[in-house]
Design a protein around this motif. Structure first.
Motif, PDB file in Angstrom:
ATOM      1  N   PRO A 290       8.961   5.833   5.657  1.00 51.25           N
ATOM      2  CA  PRO A 290       9.382   5.713   4.258  1.00 51.25           C
ATOM      3  C   PRO A 290       9.969   7.022   3.760  1.00 51.25           C
ATOM      4  N   PRO A 291      10.542   7.048   2.561  1.00 51.19           N
ATOM      5  CA  PRO A 291      11.083   8.301   2.019  1.00 51.19           C
ATOM      6  C   PRO A 291      10.021   9.403   2.014  1.00 51.19           C
ATOM      7  N   ARG A 292      10.453  10.614   2.320  1.00 48.31           N
ATOM      8  CA  ARG A 292       9.522  11.743   2.407  1.00 48.31           C
ATOM      9  C   ARG A 292       9.811  12.752   1.301  1.00 48.31           C
ATOM     10  N   GLY A 293       8.776  13.485   0.924  1.00 52.71           N
ATOM     11  CA  GLY A 293       8.916  14.549  -0.054  1.00 52.71           C
ATOM     12  C   GLY A 293       9.482  15.797   0.598  1.00 52.71           C
ATOM     13  N   PRO A 294       9.506  16.911  -0.138  1.00 53.62           N
ATOM     14  CA  PRO A 294      10.012  18.164   0.426  1.00 53.62           C
ATOM     15  C   PRO A 294       9.241  18.561   1.678  1.00 53.62           C
ATOM     16  N   VAL A 295       9.969  19.099   2.676  1.00 53.83           N
ATOM     17  CA  VAL A 295       9.372  19.496   3.959  1.00 53.83           C
ATOM     18  C   VAL A 295       9.463  21.018   4.095  1.00 53.83           C
ATOM     19  N   GLY A 296       8.364  21.629   4.575  1.00 53.51           N
ATOM     20  CA  GLY A 296       8.341  23.071   4.777  1.00 53.51           C
ATOM     21  C   GLY A 296       9.057  23.480   6.045  1.00 53.51           C
ATOM     22  N   GLU A 297       9.062  24.772   6.332  1.00 56.51           N
ATOM     23  CA  GLU A 297       9.756  25.291   7.509  1.00 56.51           C
ATOM     24  C   GLU A 297       9.122  24.793   8.806  1.00 56.51           C
ATOM     25  N   ASP A 298       7.823  24.484   8.766  1.00 49.76           N
ATOM     26  CA  ASP A 298       7.140  24.004   9.960  1.00 49.76           C
ATOM     27  C   ASP A 298       7.344  22.510  10.188  1.00 49.76           C
ATOM     28  N   GLY A 299       8.147  21.873   9.345  1.00 49.87           N
ATOM     29  CA  GLY A 299       8.404  20.444   9.497  1.00 49.87           C
ATOM     30  C   GLY A 299       7.358  19.568   8.838  1.00 49.87           C
TER      31      GLY A 299
ATOM     32  N   GLN B 132       2.598  10.383  -5.437  1.00 43.32           N
ATOM     33  CA  GLN B 132       3.518  10.085  -4.344  1.00 43.32           C
ATOM     34  C   GLN B 132       4.510   8.995  -4.706  1.00 43.32           C
ATOM     35  N   LEU B 133       4.024   7.953  -5.369  1.00 43.11           N
ATOM     36  CA  LEU B 133       4.886   6.808  -5.667  1.00 43.11           C
ATOM     37  C   LEU B 133       6.052   7.195  -6.581  1.00 43.11           C
ATOM     38  N   TYR B 134       5.814   8.071  -7.547  1.00 37.15           N
ATOM     39  CA  TYR B 134       6.830   8.399  -8.541  1.00 37.15           C
ATOM     40  C   TYR B 134       7.528   9.728  -8.261  1.00 37.15           C
ATOM     41  N   ASP B 135       6.852  10.650  -7.588  1.00 38.61           N
ATOM     42  CA  ASP B 135       7.388  11.999  -7.433  1.00 38.61           C
ATOM     43  C   ASP B 135       8.220  12.200  -6.176  1.00 38.61           C
ATOM     44  N   ILE B 136       8.119  11.312  -5.189  1.00 35.88           N
ATOM     45  CA  ILE B 136       8.968  11.399  -4.001  1.00 35.88           C
ATOM     46  C   ILE B 136      10.222  10.562  -4.248  1.00 35.88           C
ATOM     47  N   PRO B 137      11.404  11.182  -4.207  1.00 35.13           N
ATOM     48  CA  PRO B 137      12.643  10.409  -4.441  1.00 35.13           C
ATOM     49  C   PRO B 137      12.740   9.202  -3.505  1.00 35.13           C
ATOM     50  N   TRP B 138      13.102   8.055  -4.084  1.00 33.01           N
ATOM     51  CA  TRP B 138      13.322   6.778  -3.393  1.00 33.01           C
ATOM     52  C   TRP B 138      12.028   6.080  -2.974  1.00 33.01           C
TER      53      TRP B 138
ATOM     54  N   ALA C  75       0.821  -1.215   0.000  1.00 32.22           N
ATOM     55  CA  ALA C  75       0.000   0.000   0.000  1.00 32.22           C
ATOM     56  C   ALA C  75       0.851   1.259   0.000  1.00 32.22           C
ATOM     57  N   ALA C  76       2.032   1.217   0.591  1.00 30.75           N
ATOM     58  CA  ALA C  76       2.932   2.369   0.648  1.00 30.75           C
ATOM     59  C   ALA C  76       4.324   1.859   0.978  1.00 30.75           C
ATOM     60  N   GLY C  77       5.267   2.795   1.154  1.00 25.61           N
ATOM     61  CA  GLY C  77       6.635   2.400   1.446  1.00 25.61           C
ATOM     62  C   GLY C  77       6.819   1.764   2.798  1.00 25.61           C
ATOM     63  N   ASP C  78       5.777   1.840   3.672  1.00 23.98           N
ATOM     64  CA  ASP C  78       5.862   1.198   4.987  1.00 23.98           C
ATOM     65  C   ASP C  78       4.581   0.461   5.341  1.00 23.98           C
ATOM     66  N   ALA C  79       3.702   0.244   4.367  1.00 20.07           N
ATOM     67  CA  ALA C  79       2.394  -0.356   4.651  1.00 20.07           C
ATOM     68  C   ALA C  79       2.096  -1.495   3.688  1.00 20.07           C
ATOM     69  N   LEU C  80       1.554  -2.577   4.232  1.00 24.81           N
ATOM     70  CA  LEU C  80       1.217  -3.756   3.440  1.00 24.81           C
ATOM     71  C   LEU C  80      -0.223  -4.154   3.715  1.00 24.81           C
TER      72      LEU C  80
ATOM     73  N   VAL D 230      14.715   5.458  10.596  1.00 25.08           N
ATOM     74  CA  VAL D 230      14.200   4.960  11.880  1.00 25.08           C
ATOM     75  C   VAL D 230      13.608   6.124  12.670  1.00 25.08           C
ATOM     76  N   LEU D 231      12.432   5.905  13.215  1.00 23.86           N
ATOM     77  CA  LEU D 231      11.791   6.914  14.060  1.00 23.86           C
ATOM     78  C   LEU D 231      12.515   6.995  15.405  1.00 23.86           C
ATOM     79  N   ARG D 232      12.565   8.183  15.979  1.00 23.26           N
ATOM     80  CA  ARG D 232      13.169   8.375  17.302  1.00 23.26           C
ATOM     81  C   ARG D 232      12.064   8.510  18.341  1.00 23.26           C
ATOM     82  N   TYR D 233      12.317   7.968  19.549  1.00 28.07           N
ATOM     83  CA  TYR D 233      11.313   7.962  20.618  1.00 28.07           C
ATOM     84  C   TYR D 233      11.892   8.584  21.892  1.00 28.07           C
ATOM     85  N   ARG D 234      10.984   8.954  22.772  1.00 26.19           N
ATOM     86  CA  ARG D 234      11.407   9.342  24.122  1.00 26.19           C
ATOM     87  C   ARG D 234      11.946   8.116  24.844  1.00 26.19           C
ATOM     88  N   GLN D 235      12.811   8.344  25.827  1.00 23.21           N
ATOM     89  CA  GLN D 235      13.444   7.244  26.547  1.00 23.21           C
ATOM     90  C   GLN D 235      12.417   6.312  27.180  1.00 23.21           C
TER      91      GLN D 235
END
Length: 901
Positions: free
Chosen positions: A367-376, A387-393, A343-348, A451-456
């Protein structure tokens, strides 16, 4: 009476160790443990002796000149390679002698003894030889040639230059560690004492060291007076040693000296294929040792992770391991399923054994992300953003998952459930493995996810989170995927669906041969959306030759649902289960002029999907299929589905239809003559021939000349092209060794059967004589057209058939002819040929000479023409020429009178 000497039987094995320039150890394949092995001395040659260290009462010896070069020649060539060898033990001998070949067989493989002699690294036995065999004579010739060329030991250079200065004993090991400063040093592993202790030469200074691998300890052998006692079995000691031997013994490695322990060095072994300490831990052959791990400069975390993996899998020394932490159980948290869609780069989407489908996400990765704005957050995207073709990787990430998982059974372990928030639904996050491969870890290691980062204190994470971090660290260091420094552009994809103008541009190219595609979406049983990688385009594809019911679908423009036809959903699911996100082959035959949709045949794993749908009772045969090559196959499938009353035929009752006799075709008018000047380039055994228009000759010669110039400027790499049936390629014709355009008809191992499209002839070539066609030469239509000789047939007798074909070849070879099309047979033009100079009809001449029979045609427009042919046939009968030699052969020839046609 003398008898022939028995042929020595050849054997297969893998070279474990090279003792010297004329002695090796060969082992078998492992079966439930370390394999058997034997020492083999190369027959008829003697290599210089290697140096030996002082041992017990034996004194230290030096290398004989070129001893090390001979040993290294064999080591670099043979270690770890599968070889063929002969072995025999002469009477009263304790050792086995033989010959070794490197290759698939003794005919094409490299004779290692001959190679050594040719390089001047060994001496051939000459004295005391009673019977000089052809093999020994060959070695004498090679040795004489090596001497004449001054090779190896015959070079005449000072012998001292070819003797090593070996440091068998190092008085101050610590000073050597400090001197090398933790830098990798090239080395060769000479001996494996146990899984975690080896002996090695440091190159190029030839320090001989004993090395204990940092951070680990394998089961060791019981020692008595410094020697291992193999009679005392230590669990997994032998297996661990073999594990290291098969990977490192006499391999080129790098060693990092990190410390000293009891005059033994402690350090890490670096190998291009990985860290042996980590491999031993992961396979359960070793355990972590804190005291030596403290000396390591980096990589300690990987060793702990590897040990953890072995513990969790209860491998070898950990087979009875019981974890101290709490256990999580429950069938709802762990199950097997089949992947049906990415279904996506991280979904089946997976299908469980009970038939239900679930959407699951890979834990703790993004999964690979597209361009990110200043607000993240994601930057604004254009309307036509895909999304499948226009986001690098993103496409590479999807493809990695698709190729690895689609249709495969996987193990799903639910790690946590992420609750719904804002506009995002609830996510079931899992660790998914196929075999022993953690899919998320594999993606991260290739730089296709981060890899996602988490709180301790956040435990909602992957159960293999440390593995993911380690994989990401590796990907960052190797600049893999999204971590690369180069800017990767999005895939430029042309969406042809619905665009008639674009579709018309692609149509001629797609019609030429079969094309590989990926099924991106299935709209109905016979309508699919395909991605063509070579053409970088998306198309809508309709299955040819069938009518399949459609399921419910939205009204175009919105405003409700169109009710589906009976069995429309079943047809959709049938196609979806077999094709969605699978690699298929298509053959485009036409296009829908209104919608820009392509129509043709589709094969999935060699199965024609149109035929499969009809066979399953989920489609009927369309009238347009009648003139296609698959019509009979489709009709047979439909008849069987009707008989079994499958699906759409469940209420089918065969109606009695009155059979009508076909009326005779009535044709009026005169025979039309419209001559084309041609040359015949090929005649086949079926009385078919291929002809080129004379006025196209210069065009063809120009095309071939330009094509050969381009191939000469950019010569194809032999063996680089992987031909597939249906490909338009170039092939090097055997008779003149020139490149011609060809179509691949069959691939059988290294042999490729091709059809020369501009001449009509065929031949089978080695794959190295076939190459990809330069794109600019693929658009021209074939210059040779196939015809059948009109109004005549071949005699039944095979000898006369062969003679008739030979005479037709003689009468048409190398001369201009006038060709006239008379009628068509199964869409193939039937034509007559007239000599352009003498104006004589070629077929009539062959009839008159008694080589061909007149076909009984009934068209009125051909009546006068056929009568002339029959008069020639009567003349041949009366004169008993060739096939009429023994009388009238048509009396028992039913075919001549139309029976069975």
């Amino acid at each position: 009476m003398s008898t022939a000497a028995p042929q020595v039987q050849t054997k297969h094995g893998i070279v474990k160790q090279v003792n010297s320039g004329d002695s090796i150890i060969i082992r078998g394949q492992p079966k439930g443990g370390p394999p058997p092995e034997k020492q083999l001395i190369l027959s008829n040659v003697t290599a210089p002796k290697l140096a030996r260290r002082a041992y017990n009462n034996a004194d230290e010896t030096k290398d004989e000149p070129y001893a090390w070069e001979a040993r290294e020649f064999l080591r670099k060539k043979l270690i770890g390679q599968e070889v063929i060898f002969t072995s025999e033990k002469p009477p009263n001998a304790t050792r086995e002698y033989g010959v070794v070949w490197l290759g698939k067989d003794t005919t094409t493989g490299e004779n290692i003894t001959e190679s050594l002699v040719s390089e001047g690294l060994v001496t051939v036995r000459r004295e005391g030889v009673r019977n000089v065999t052809p093999e020994l004579a060959r070695l004498h010739e090679l040795e004489d040639a090596a001497k004449a060329a001054g090779k190896g030991k015959w070079a005449g250079t000072p012998s001292s230059e070819h003797v090593r200065d070996i440091k068998w004993n190092i008085e101050n090991p610590r000073s050597l560690v400090d001197k090398l400063g933790g830098k990798p040093v090239k080395a060769v592993i000479e001996h494996v004492r146990d899984g975690s202790t080896v002996r090695a030469f440091l190159i190029p200074d030839f320090y001989h060291i004993t090395l204990m691998i940092s951070g680990i300890r394998c089961p060791g052998f019981k020692l008595e007076e410094g020697k291992p006692v193999h009679s005392v079995v230590v669990p997994f000691a032998e297996e661990a040693r073999y594990f290291v031997e098969s990977r490192l013994l006499q391999r080129d490695v790098e060693i990092v000296l990190e410390s000293v322990n009891n005059n033994n060095f402690v350090g890490s072994i670096l190998h291009p294929k990985g860290n042996i300490a980590e491999a031993l831990l992961r396979e359960g052959f070793a355990r972590c040792v804190d005291w030596s791990m403290a000396f390591m400069k980096s990589g300690a975390d990987k060793l702990y992770l590897a040990e953890k993996s072995a513990k969790e899998n209860r491998l070898r020394i950990w087979k009875d391991y019981v974890p101290s932490g709490p256990q999580i159980s429950g069938k709802e948290r762990e199950y097997t399923a089949t992947v049906v869609e990415i279904a996506a780069g991280d979904a089946l989407i997976v299908k469980t054994p009970c038939g239900t489908t679930k959407k699951v996400f890979l834990s703790s990765i993004r999964p690979p992300r597209g361009p990110v704005g200043e607000d993240g957050k994601a930057a604004s995207r254009p309307k036509d953003f895909r999304q499948l073709y226009d986001i690098p990787w993103m496409f590479e990430a999807r493809e990695f998952l698709r190729k690895k998982l689609i249709g495969k059974q996987v193990k799903v372990v639910v790690d946590y459930i992420q609750p719904a928030r804002e506009s995002y639904p609830e996510k079931i996050c899992c660790t998914i493995t196929i075999g022993k491969i953690n899919v998320a870890e594999a993606m991260v290691s290739k730089g296709l996810a981060t890899v996602l980062r988490y709180r301790q204190d956040d435990d909602q994470r992957s159960s293999h989170y440390n593995d993911l971090l380690a994989a990401e660290s590796k990907a960052i260091k190797s600049l893999a995927g999204v971590h690369g420094k180069e800017k990767i552009l999005a895939h430029r994809i042309t969406d042809v669906a619905g665009d008639v103008i674009k579709a018309k541009r692609y149509l001629p190219h797609l019609q030429r041969s079969r094309n590989e595609a990926i099924v991106e979406f299935v709209t109905s049983g016979s309508r699919l959306r395909l991605y063509l990688g070579k053409e970088s385009c998306l198309i809508t594809f309709l299955l040819a030759g069938i009518n399949a019911p459609r399921g419910p679908r939205p009204v175009p423009g919105g405003g409700g649902i169109i009710e589906g036809a009976p069995f429309g959903e079943e047809a959709l699911n049938f196609t979806k289960e077999r094709c969605l996100q699978r690699e298929v082959e298509i053959q485009v035959i036409s296009m829908d002029a209104k919608g820009g949709n392509f129509i043709g045949w589709l094969w999935i794993e060699g199965v024609n999907l149109s035929v499969a749908l009809v066979k399953a009772g989920l489609a009927s045969v369309h009238p347009t299929a009648e003139h296609t090559e698959f019509y009979r196959e489709l009709i047979v499938a439909e008849e069987r589905a009707k008989e079994a009353q499958l699906k759409i035929w469940k209420d089918y009752v065969e109606a009695e239809v009155e059979t009508e006799k076909p009326e005779e075709e009535v044709q009026t008018g005169e025979r039309k003559v419209d001559y084309q000047k041609v040359v015949v380039t090929e005649v086949t055994e079926e009385l078919h021939f291929f002809a080129q228009n004379v006025d196209q000759g210069d065009v063809l010669e120009g095309l071939l000349s330009r094509m050969r110039q381009e191939l000469a400027a950019n010569p194809p790499l032999p063996g680089a092209y992987n031909p597939k049936r249906g490909d338009l390629a170039v092939a090097k014709f055997t008779e003149d060794d020139q490149w011609y355009r060809a179509k691949v008809e069959k691939v059988s191992g290294p042999n490729v059967s091709v059809f020369y499209v501009d001449y009509g002839n065929r031949e089978t070539l080695n794959v190295t004589r076939v190459a990809a066609m330069p794109g600019s030469f693929a658009t021209d239509k074939p210059f040779a057209t196939e015809y059948v000789l009109a109004c005549v047939t071949l005699p039944n007798d095979n000898d006369y058939k062969k003679l008739a074909i030979e005479m037709l070849q003689q009468d048409t070879a190398g001369k201009p002819l006038l060709l006239n099309i008379e009628y068509k047979v199964n869409n193939l033009a039937a034509a007559t040929l007239v000599d352009a100079t003498t104006k004589e009809d070629v077929a009539r001449g062959l009839i008159l000479d008694g080589f061909l029979l007149v076909e009984n045609r009934r068209e009125k427009r051909l009546a006068k023409f056929i009568a002339d042919y029959q008069a020639a046939q009567q003349d041949a009968k009366k004169s008993h020429r060739n096939i009429w030699e023994y009388g009238d052969i048509t009396e028992d020839d039913a075919r001549e009178f139309g029976v069975g046609r």
